[in-house]
Design an enzyme around this catalytic site. Structure first.
Site, PDB file in Angstrom:
ATOM      1  N   SER A 168     -22.718  59.426 -23.960  1.00 50.15           N
ATOM      2  CA  SER A 168     -22.072  58.129 -23.766  1.00 50.15           C
ATOM      3  C   SER A 168     -22.861  57.324 -22.748  1.00 50.15           C
ATOM      4  O   SER A 168     -23.622  57.879 -21.949  1.00 50.15           O
ATOM      5  CB  SER A 168     -20.636  58.337 -23.269  1.00 50.15           C
ATOM      6  N   TYR A 181     -14.454  61.743 -17.313  1.00 51.10           N
ATOM      7  CA  TYR A 181     -15.252  61.496 -18.523  1.00 51.10           C
ATOM      8  C   TYR A 181     -16.731  61.359 -18.176  1.00 51.10           C
ATOM      9  O   TYR A 181     -17.591  62.005 -18.783  1.00 51.10           O
ATOM     10  CB  TYR A 181     -14.735  60.234 -19.208  1.00 51.10           C
TER      11      TYR A 181
END
Length: 338
Positions: A168, A181
């Protein structure tokens, strides 16, 4: 005259680069390939599976929800290729090992591994617990580690393969209110980049993908803590913003093309590229900018904010037109609960 020579040379180099990319992509067709996709029952994983099946490939979808898996298999049935669905909790190493053996027993090999499964949890650091960080690490880092460890010896026997790790932008540039995250995605990015050179000698090519926001429809399943309504509002608006996010089908095509080329790295969305370049060239400026952005994000909530809630469970504070494209993707990509 010198300017013309430089422009001509630049054009030749560009043409050579494009032709090389096309040749490398064409040399690794997806037809008859066996592709293991974690988190393949919905969202980006399902979109990738659609493209693979349409090109004559075979897919093994690994996910937790048996109903989602059944719907995904029905979706893929008319598109070509063989589909194997496996119910598996990727937080359990023994279930991962069993899933890999089932796939090899069924297809005889695994040509491509796509580590796509993930969870998104947004909220202030005050509400994130050690368990939140451990769960993110187990899914985003330890599960890919276990899968890669299981499959590498098999790929060496078969003469090579492809590994795609879907990280990501949050694994390149830390994002406020997404600490667990980002931490876990940074770990996956580092691991993916580290093993790439070592595995290349065995003709196993590793591609690290760093997507920005994508319109997969997954915003309704993203978890939030703190002031749930407002946390979901800013995240959902970002997920559906045309200038910030990318269409899931376009993202899938780019990911598969990079995989077929054996491309080391792929960053999706212009905004994500800009953030990565900006952080690399001006890390202090990026740090100050993140502090400024955080001022506009919701503050910590009360005791109720310690509970984790999915986007589909909270009250919407933003107009539907802001999330229309993302909401349409929710229904299209099997993200909605039925």
């Amino acid at each position: 005259m010198n300017i013309r020579v430089v422009l001509f040379a630049g054009a030749l180099l560009l043409a050579a680069w494009l032709i090389t990319r096309l040749i490398r992509t064409a040399c690794y067709p997806l037809r008859d390939k066996v592709v293991l996709i974690t988190g393949g029952s919905r969202g980006l994983g399902l979109v990738l599976a659609r493209h693979i099946c349409a090109r004559g490939g075979n897919v093994a979808l690994v996910a937790r929800d048996p109903e989602e898996l059944a719907r995904a298999k029905a979706d893929l049935a008319p598109r070509g290729g063989k589909v194997l669905i496996i119910e598996c909790d990727l937080l359990d190493a023994e279930q991962i090992q069993s899933a890999v053996r089932r796939i090899i027993d069924r297809f005889g090999k695994i040509d491509i591994l796509i580590n796509n499964a993930g969870i998104i949890e947004v909220g202030p650091l005050e509400h994130l617990t050690q368990e939140d960080f451990e769960r993110a690490m187990r899914l985003h880092f330890w599960a890919p580690y276990e899968l890669i460890s299981q499959i590498i010896p098999e790929m060496r026997i078969w003469g090579g393969g492809r590994i795609v790790n879907i990280s990501s932008i949050g694994g390149k540039v830390a994002v406020p209110h997404m600490a667990s995250y980002s931490a876990s995605k940074f770990a996956l990015t580092g691991f993916s980049d580290a093993v790439r050179a070592e595995l290349a000698r065995d003709d196993i090519h590793v591609t690290t993908v760093a997507p920005g926001m994508m319109r997969t429809g997954s915003h309704v399943n993203a978890k939030s803590k703190g002031k749930h309504d407002t946390e979901f509002a800013w995240f959902a608006a970002s997920a559906g913003a045309p200038l910030l996010s990318m269409n899931a089908d376009r993202a899938a095509r780019k990911i598969l093309a990079a995989c077929r080329r054996g491309q080391p790295s792929l960053t999706l969305t212009f905004a994500a590229r800009g953030a990565i370049v900006g952080n690399a060239l001006c890390p202090n400026l990026t740090g100050y900018l993140m502090k400024f952005v955080n001022r506009f994000l919701p503050e910590a909530g009360g005791e109720e904010g310690n509970k984790s809630r999915a986007g589909s469970e909270v009250r919407r504070l933003i107009p539907d037109w802001l999330t229309r494209t993302a909401d349409e993707a929710t229904a299209r990509n099997n993200e909605s609960k039925r």
